[in-house]
Design an enzyme around this catalytic site. Structure first.
Site, PDB file in Angstrom:
ATOM      1  N   ASP A   1       0.959  -1.171   0.109  1.00  0.00           N
ATOM      2  CA  ASP A   1      -0.023   0.025   0.067  1.00  0.00           C
ATOM      3  C   ASP A   1       0.844   1.178   0.002  1.00  0.00           C
ATOM      4  O   ASP A   1       2.101   1.181   0.178  1.00  0.00           O
ATOM      5  CB  ASP A   1      -0.827  -0.118   1.419  1.00  0.00           C
ATOM      6  CG  ASP A   1      -1.576   1.300   1.662  1.00  0.00           C
ATOM      7  OD1 ASP A   1      -2.431   1.761   0.760  1.00  0.00           O
ATOM      8  OD2 ASP A   1      -1.578   1.869   2.540  1.00  0.00           O
TER       9      ASP A   1
ATOM     10  N   ASP B   1       0.007   5.138   1.117  1.00  0.00           N
ATOM     11  CA  ASP B   1      -0.411   6.025   1.991  1.00  0.00           C
ATOM     12  C   ASP B   1      -0.252   5.456   3.344  1.00  0.00           C
ATOM     13  O   ASP B   1      -1.064   4.592   3.624  1.00  0.00           O
ATOM     14  CB  ASP B   1      -1.854   6.640   1.708  1.00  0.00           C
ATOM     15  CG  ASP B   1      -1.894   7.559   0.529  1.00  0.00           C
ATOM     16  OD1 ASP B   1      -0.966   8.208   0.099  1.00  0.00           O
ATOM     17  OD2 ASP B   1      -3.012   7.429  -0.053  1.00  0.00           O
TER      18      ASP B   1
HETATM   19  P1  B16 Z   1      -7.604   9.999  -3.550  1.00  0.00           P
HETATM   20  P2  B16 Z   1      -3.966   4.082  -0.118  1.00  0.00           P
HETATM   21  C1  B16 Z   1      -5.945   5.734  -0.024  1.00  0.00           C
HETATM   22  O1  B16 Z   1      -4.595   5.275  -0.358  1.00  0.00           O
HETATM   23  C2  B16 Z   1      -6.062   6.625   1.357  1.00  0.00           C
HETATM   24  O2  B16 Z   1      -5.627   5.657   2.494  1.00  0.00           O
HETATM   25  C3  B16 Z   1      -7.304   7.183   1.794  1.00  0.00           C
HETATM   26  O3  B16 Z   1      -7.300   7.888   2.600  1.00  0.00           O
HETATM   27  C4  B16 Z   1      -7.853   7.918   0.520  1.00  0.00           C
HETATM   28  O4  B16 Z   1      -9.201   8.418   0.662  1.00  0.00           O
HETATM   29  C5  B16 Z   1      -7.882   6.932  -0.930  1.00  0.00           C
HETATM   30  O5  B16 Z   1      -6.429   6.606  -1.084  1.00  0.00           O
HETATM   31  C6  B16 Z   1      -8.203   7.834  -2.070  1.00  0.00           C
HETATM   32  O6  B16 Z   1      -7.274   8.981  -2.413  1.00  0.00           O
HETATM   33  O7  B16 Z   1      -8.567  11.069  -2.995  1.00  0.00           O
HETATM   34  O8  B16 Z   1      -5.963  10.667  -3.535  1.00  0.00           O
HETATM   35  O9  B16 Z   1      -7.915   9.387  -4.737  1.00  0.00           O
HETATM   36  O10 B16 Z   1      -3.681   4.089   1.691  1.00  0.00           O
HETATM   37  O11 B16 Z   1      -4.622   2.990  -0.365  1.00  0.00           O
HETATM   38  O12 B16 Z   1      -2.695   4.102  -0.612  1.00  0.00           O
HETATM   39 MG    MG Z   2      -2.759   3.268   3.426  1.00  0.00          MG
END
Ligand code: B16
Ligand code: MG
Length: 213
Positions: free
Chosen positions: A7, A9
Site C-alpha cells: 500500500d 499512503d
Molecule cells: P485520493 P492508500 C488511500 O490510499 C488513502 O488511504 C485514503 O485515505 C484515500 O481516501 C484514498 O487513497 C483515495 O485517495 O482521494 O487521492 O484518490 O492507502 O490505498 O494508498
Molecule cells: Mg494506506
C-alpha cells in the site's frame, strides 16, 4: 512468497497525514469534528466513500453533485500538500526493503486506492521500484473489496496465494485477506488485529521476516 504488494499512503510515506489534514479542513467547514479515531475509517477507502463517512458522522445529507464539489475541494488541498513533498519524506528503510526483495527475486507491486498515487511515487522517485502499479484510477471497487490486490497479482503474473500485502488500514487488511493473500499490518495491533503480523513501521520489515509467513 513470490511477490510482495505494498500500500502507499501510511506504509511507504506519511501521506495518510496529508489526507487527514485535508479532510479535517473540509469537515471543519461542514461543522463536523473529525477525530483521529474517525480517521481510521477513512484510511484506504476511496474519496467519495471517505466523504460519505464524514457526512454520516455529521448527520448531513447532501445531493451527489454537492458531494462531488466537496470531494474536489478536499482533493485540491491534498494535491497542494503533496506538491510540496520532498523525496526524503519516504519512510526510512522502504527503498532498502524493495531492493532487498528484488535481490531475492521477489516481485514488488504497489496497490493504492489513491488517484494521486503516481504523483506521490514520482515525488519520491520510486516509480521504478515496482513491477506493477495499481492505483485508484484503475479499479471500480475500493478497499475493503479485494479487486485492487487481485489486479496487482494478475499484472505481476503471480498467484494470489503467493502474495504478501503490506497495509496500514483496516479496510486494506480486509481486502488483502479477501484476496486470499497474507497480510502484514503497519500500525496499531488493536486496529489491525486481523493481519498475520503487525509492526509499527515499514523499517522493521525484512526479506527474512516476510519469508516466515
Ligand atoms: P485520493 P492508500 C488511500 O490510499 C488513502 O488511504 C485514503 O485515505 C484515500 O481516501 C484514498 O487513497 C483515495 O485517495 O482521494 O487521492 O484518490 O492507502 O490505498 O494508498
Ligand atoms: Mg494506506
Amino acid at each position: 512468497m513470490t511477490a510482495c504488494i505494498f500500500d502507499l499512503d501510511g506504509v511507504i510515506v506519511d501521506t495518510a497525514h496529508y489526507h487527514f489534514m485535508a479532510w479535517q479542513k473540509l469537515a471543519k467547514e461542514l461543522g463536523v469534528d473529525l477525530t483521529q479515531q474517525d480517521n481510521e475509517r477513512l484510511k484506504g477507502v476511496g474519496r467519495i466513500e471517505s466523504l460519505n463517512i464524514i457526512l454520516e458522522i455529521g448527520g448531513i445529507p447532501l445531493p451527489d453533485d454537492e458531494k462531488e464539489r466537496l470531494a474536489a475541494k478536499k482533493n485540491a488541498w491534498f494535491v497542494e500538500y503533496i506538491q510540496a513533498m520532498k523525496k526524503e519524506e519516504i519512510f526510512p528503510g522502504a527503498k532498502d526493503l524493495f531492493d532487498s526483495l528484488h535481490r531475492h527475486n521477489i516481485k514488488v507491486g504497489l496497490a493504492s486506492s489513491s488517484k494521486n498515487a503516481r504523483t506521490v511515487l514520482h515525488k519520491l522517485e520510486i516509480e521504478n521500484s515496482f513491477e506493477a502499479i495499481v492505483d485508484g484510477t484503475m479499479i471500480k471497487n475500493s478497499k475493503p473489496d479485494p479487486e485492487i490486490f487481485l489486479k496487482a497479482s494478475v499484472l505481476l503474473h503471480v498467484n494470489a496465494a503467493d502474495c504478501i500485502v503490506v497495509e496500514d488500514a483496516e479496510a486494506g487488511v480486509e481486502a488483502a485477506l479477501r484476496a486470499g493473500m497474507k497480510c502484514i499490518g503497519i500500525g496499531n495491533p488493536q486496529q489491525l488485529g486481523k493481519a498475520n503480523l503487525v509492526f509499527d513501521h515499514i523499517g522493521k520489515l525484512s526479506y527474512e521476516i516476510l519469508k516466515t509467513l
